[in-house]
Scaffold this motif. Structure first.
Motif, PDB file in Angstrom:
ATOM      1  N   LEU A  88      -5.651 -11.429  -9.020  1.00 30.14           N
ATOM      2  CA  LEU A  88      -5.977 -10.611  -8.662  1.00 30.14           C
ATOM      3  C   LEU A  88      -5.861  -9.129  -8.913  1.00 30.14           C
ATOM      4  CD1 LEU A  88      -4.694 -10.381  -4.983  1.00 30.14           C
ATOM      5  CD2 LEU A  88      -6.956 -11.137  -5.642  1.00 30.14           C
ATOM      6  N   ALA A  89      -6.868  -8.028  -8.973  1.00 32.69           N
ATOM      7  CA  ALA A  89      -6.842  -7.402 -10.082  1.00 32.69           C
ATOM      8  C   ALA A  89      -6.333  -6.385  -8.870  1.00 32.69           C
ATOM      9  CB  ALA A  89      -8.161  -6.341 -10.248  1.00 32.69           C
ATOM     10  N   VAL A  90      -4.897  -5.459  -9.183  1.00 31.06           N
ATOM     11  CA  VAL A  90      -4.689  -3.829  -9.337  1.00 31.06           C
ATOM     12  C   VAL A  90      -4.298  -2.756  -9.830  1.00 31.06           C
ATOM     13  CG1 VAL A  90      -2.795  -6.143  -7.449  1.00 31.06           C
ATOM     14  CG2 VAL A  90      -2.219  -5.180  -9.712  1.00 31.06           C
ATOM     15  N   ASN A  91      -4.086  -1.850  -9.435  1.00 29.27           N
ATOM     16  CA  ASN A  91      -4.010  -0.162 -10.281  1.00 29.27           C
ATOM     17  C   ASN A  91      -3.030   0.329  -9.267  1.00 29.27           C
ATOM     18  OD1 ASN A  91      -5.709   0.702  -8.031  1.00 29.27           O
ATOM     19  ND2 ASN A  91      -7.576   0.585  -8.711  1.00 29.27           N
ATOM     20  N   GLU A  92      -3.053   1.782  -9.773  1.00 27.35           N
ATOM     21  CA  GLU A  92      -2.388   1.865  -8.936  1.00 27.35           C
ATOM     22  C   GLU A  92      -2.227   2.723  -7.700  1.00 27.35           C
ATOM     23  OE1 GLU A  92      -3.206   2.773 -12.093  1.00 27.35           O
ATOM     24  OE2 GLU A  92      -1.185   2.820 -13.256  1.00 27.35           O
ATOM     25  N   ALA A  93      -4.099   2.391  -7.268  1.00 24.77           N
ATOM     26  CA  ALA A  93      -3.715   2.570  -5.175  1.00 24.77           C
ATOM     27  C   ALA A  93      -3.297   1.519  -4.699  1.00 24.77           C
ATOM     28  CB  ALA A  93      -5.709   2.728  -5.605  1.00 24.77           C
ATOM     29  N   THR A  94      -3.013   0.528  -5.214  1.00 29.42           N
ATOM     30  CA  THR A  94      -2.479  -0.691  -4.340  1.00 29.42           C
ATOM     31  C   THR A  94      -1.278  -1.411  -4.602  1.00 29.42           C
ATOM     32  OG1 THR A  94      -3.061  -2.467  -5.718  1.00 29.42           O
ATOM     33  CG2 THR A  94      -5.275  -1.463  -5.134  1.00 29.42           C
ATOM     34  N   LEU A  95      -0.295  -1.748  -3.116  1.00 29.82           N
ATOM     35  CA  LEU A  95       0.646  -2.101  -4.218  1.00 29.82           C
ATOM     36  C   LEU A  95       0.284  -3.818  -4.451  1.00 29.82           C
ATOM     37  CD1 LEU A  95       2.911  -2.973  -0.636  1.00 29.82           C
ATOM     38  CD2 LEU A  95       3.553  -1.151  -1.778  1.00 29.82           C
ATOM     39  N   PRO A 195       3.319  -0.522   5.817  1.00 30.43           N
ATOM     40  CA  PRO A 195       4.318   0.304   4.946  1.00 30.43           C
ATOM     41  C   PRO A 195       5.601   0.081   5.841  1.00 30.43           C
ATOM     42  CG  PRO A 195       2.333   1.597   5.578  1.00 30.43           C
ATOM     43  CD  PRO A 195       2.142   0.103   6.255  1.00 30.43           C
ATOM     44  N   TYR A 196       6.780  -0.367   5.538  1.00 27.71           N
ATOM     45  CA  TYR A 196       7.770  -0.643   6.375  1.00 27.71           C
ATOM     46  C   TYR A 196       9.050  -0.011   5.449  1.00 27.71           C
ATOM     47  CZ  TYR A 196       7.917  -4.773   4.094  1.00 27.71           C
ATOM     48  OH  TYR A 196       7.865  -5.840   2.730  1.00 27.71           O
ATOM     49  N   VAL A 197       8.852   1.091   4.540  1.00 31.92           N
ATOM     50  CA  VAL A 197      10.270   1.333   3.391  1.00 31.92           C
ATOM     51  C   VAL A 197      10.415   2.417   4.144  1.00 31.92           C
ATOM     52  CG1 VAL A 197      11.269   2.020   1.396  1.00 31.92           C
ATOM     53  CG2 VAL A 197      10.017   0.220   1.369  1.00 31.92           C
ATOM     54  N   ALA A 198      11.849   2.814   4.865  1.00 30.88           N
ATOM     55  CA  ALA A 198      12.802   4.565   5.108  1.00 30.88           C
ATOM     56  C   ALA A 198      12.298   4.931   4.078  1.00 30.88           C
ATOM     57  CB  ALA A 198      13.889   4.255   5.619  1.00 30.88           C
ATOM     58  N   ALA A 199      11.402   6.082   4.618  1.00 31.00           N
ATOM     59  CA  ALA A 199      11.923   7.178   3.455  1.00 31.00           C
ATOM     60  C   ALA A 199      13.440   7.579   2.698  1.00 31.00           C
ATOM     61  CB  ALA A 199      11.248   8.977   4.474  1.00 31.00           C
ATOM     62  N   GLY A 200      13.402   7.826   1.854  1.00 30.00           N
ATOM     63  CA  GLY A 200      14.610   8.388   1.533  1.00 30.00           C
ATOM     64  C   GLY A 200      15.620   6.668   1.025  1.00 30.00           C
ATOM     65  N   ASP A 201      15.074   6.011   0.840  1.00 32.95           N
ATOM     66  CA  ASP A 201      15.392   4.702   0.787  1.00 32.95           C
ATOM     67  C   ASP A 201      16.217   4.525  -0.803  1.00 32.95           C
ATOM     68  OD1 ASP A 201      15.818   1.709  -0.003  1.00 32.95           O
ATOM     69  OD2 ASP A 201      14.978   0.836   2.447  1.00 32.95           O
ATOM     70  N   ASP A 202      16.875   3.938  -2.126  1.00 31.62           N
ATOM     71  CA  ASP A 202      17.425   4.117  -2.796  1.00 31.62           C
ATOM     72  C   ASP A 202      16.633   3.202  -3.785  1.00 31.62           C
ATOM     73  OD1 ASP A 202      19.400   2.285  -1.642  1.00 31.62           O
ATOM     74  OD2 ASP A 202      20.776   3.232  -2.606  1.00 31.62           O
ATOM     75  N   HIS A 203      15.862   2.267  -2.913  1.00 33.98           N
ATOM     76  CA  HIS A 203      14.948   0.735  -3.646  1.00 33.98           C
ATOM     77  C   HIS A 203      13.600   1.904  -3.551  1.00 33.98           C
ATOM     78  CE1 HIS A 203      12.769  -2.733  -3.273  1.00 33.98           C
ATOM     79  NE2 HIS A 203      11.804  -1.979  -2.562  1.00 33.98           N
ATOM     80  N   LEU A 204      13.724   3.046  -3.204  1.00 38.43           N
ATOM     81  CA  LEU A 204      12.185   3.558  -3.746  1.00 38.43           C
ATOM     82  C   LEU A 204      12.497   4.394  -5.257  1.00 38.43           C
ATOM     83  CD1 LEU A 204      11.070   5.192  -0.490  1.00 38.43           C
ATOM     84  CD2 LEU A 204      10.031   3.327  -1.483  1.00 38.43           C
ATOM     85  N   SER A 205      13.726   4.704  -5.815  1.00 36.29           N
ATOM     86  CA  SER A 205      14.269   5.363  -6.891  1.00 36.29           C
ATOM     87  C   SER A 205      13.723   4.147  -7.846  1.00 36.29           C
ATOM     88  CB  SER A 205      14.683   5.825  -6.979  1.00 36.29           C
ATOM     89  OG  SER A 205      16.029   5.409  -6.484  1.00 36.29           O
ATOM     90  N   GLY A 214       3.296   6.082  -2.183  1.00 37.45           N
ATOM     91  CA  GLY A 214       3.766   5.985  -1.203  1.00 37.45           C
ATOM     92  C   GLY A 214       3.659   5.785  -0.177  1.00 37.45           C
ATOM     93  N   THR A 215       2.179   5.847   0.116  1.00 37.65           N
ATOM     94  CA  THR A 215       1.441   5.483   1.618  1.00 37.65           C
ATOM     95  C   THR A 215       1.999   4.158   2.135  1.00 37.65           C
ATOM     96  OG1 THR A 215      -1.204   5.380  -0.063  1.00 37.65           O
ATOM     97  CG2 THR A 215       0.082   7.865   1.442  1.00 37.65           C
ATOM     98  N   ALA A 216       1.704   3.725   1.033  1.00 39.03           N
ATOM     99  CA  ALA A 216       1.645   1.945   1.071  1.00 39.03           C
ATOM    100  C   ALA A 216       2.928   1.707   1.038  1.00 39.03           C
ATOM    101  CB  ALA A 216       0.598   0.958   0.529  1.00 39.03           C
ATOM    102  N   LEU A 217       4.102   2.257   1.877  1.00 44.13           N
ATOM    103  CA  LEU A 217       5.258   1.795   1.323  1.00 44.13           C
ATOM    104  C   LEU A 217       6.298   2.479   2.365  1.00 44.13           C
ATOM    105  CD1 LEU A 217       6.317   1.839  -2.789  1.00 44.13           C
ATOM    106  CD2 LEU A 217       6.598   0.147  -1.571  1.00 44.13           C
TER     107      LEU A 217
END
Ligand code: GLN
Length: 288
Positions: A88-95, A195-205, A214-217
């Motif tokens: 599959l093609a992917v880019n920064e617009a997709t997970l 999306p199901y990650v909590a805002a501020g989850d350190d996994h995001l960094s 971010g909108t997909a996460l």
């Protein structure tokens, strides 16, 4: 561009692996990037280890290695990722499609007979991103009708191109927010990796997610905003007896169970991924 000292593929592999030492998958990253710039498979790379590459290819490789050193995901550098045997093609617009999401596909496929003589089964993939889930199901079950939605036009563009590239024709793509673009009581199955990650989850960094949309996460302070919305509304858009199948975070199994129960679901089951973590919850909504 300066003429380069000619290195063999084998030497380039050693050099790139060393340069990428900070990546937990340095050797694999190096193989994938070299294979990508040389238009070779990883297997060919090993057998051709005494060959040299052009100056342009060597320059392109150096640029990619630099970007990888900054942390850019391999899938965005090469513009592709394999999911359920589809490239599959992917880019920064997709997970970037993840292996654990293949469990969701498996669970959907288990529910649909291989050949269907009656009315086509309608499956909605909410928030399709690169199209991974919808494409895998549509390919395996050509008799089914899929509706794949996303709120991001850029993501839908990628998904549409993936469908075209694989000549998969049984998917209709729709742009819009969750249920707003669906007809009530129309789907046999609703599937989603929201999306199901909590805002501020350190996994995001850390790692690849830093580059993913971010909108997909992210979904609110506990990561459950979108799962709440989907659980609450699914019944209205499913046919009686229809199924809802949701991917969620490893620590969210019990909360998702409670949300589905509150929405009036039956047969709620939480399924574990290959790592043994709670990953997908499925349920039915019967007519009451
Ligand atoms: N599984 C992804 C992660 O942990 C999250 C994907 C999602 O929110 N749907 O990074």
């Amino acid at each position: 561009m300066q003429p380069k000292i000619k290195l063999t593929l084998g030497e380039l592999l050693v050099r790139a692996t060393t340069q990428l030492v900070q990546s937990p998958t340095a050797r694999l990253d190096a193989e994938v990037l070299i294979a990508f710039v040389c238009h070779l498979s990883r297997e060919q790379l090993i057998t051709l280890d005494r060959s040299t590459i052009t100056d342009q290819q060597q320059y392109d490789l150096e640029q990619l290695v630099l970007r990888r050193q900054q942390g850019e995901p391999i899938a965005y550098l090469t513009g592709k990722r394999e999911f359920y045997a589809l490239e599959l093609a992917v880019n920064e617009a997709t997970l970037i499609p993840r292996p654990e999401t293949e469990l969701l596909v498996e669970l959907v496929l288990e529910k649909i007979p291989k050949s269907n003589t009656g009315l086509p089964v309608t499956i909605v993939d909410l928030g399709t991103g690169s199209g991974a889930i919808a494409l895998a199901i549509a390919k395996q079950r050509p008799d089914c009708r899929l509706i794949a939605t996303d709120n991001s036009k850029a993501a839908l563009q990628v998904a549409t191109e993936n469908a075209k590239h694989h000549a998969i024709k049984n998917i209709e793509f729709r742009h819009g927010h969750w249920f707003e673009i669906l007809t009530k009581r129309s789907a046999h199955i609703i599937v989603s990796n929201p999306p199901y990650v909590a805002a501020g989850d350190d996994h995001l960094s850390r790692g690849d997610v830093r580059y993913e949309p971010g909108t997909a996460l992210v979904a609110g302070f506990d990561g459950l905003d979108d799962i709440k919305l989907i659980s609450k509304n699914a019944k209205d858009y499913l046919l009686p007896g229809g199924l809802l199948m949701l991917e969620h975070g490893a620590g969210q199994g019990q909360q998702v169970h409670a949300l589905l129960l509150a929405a009036g679901a039956d047969h709620i089951v939480c399924h574990q991924d290959l790592a043994g973590l709670d990953r997908v919850s499925t349920c039915t909504f019967s007519e009451k």
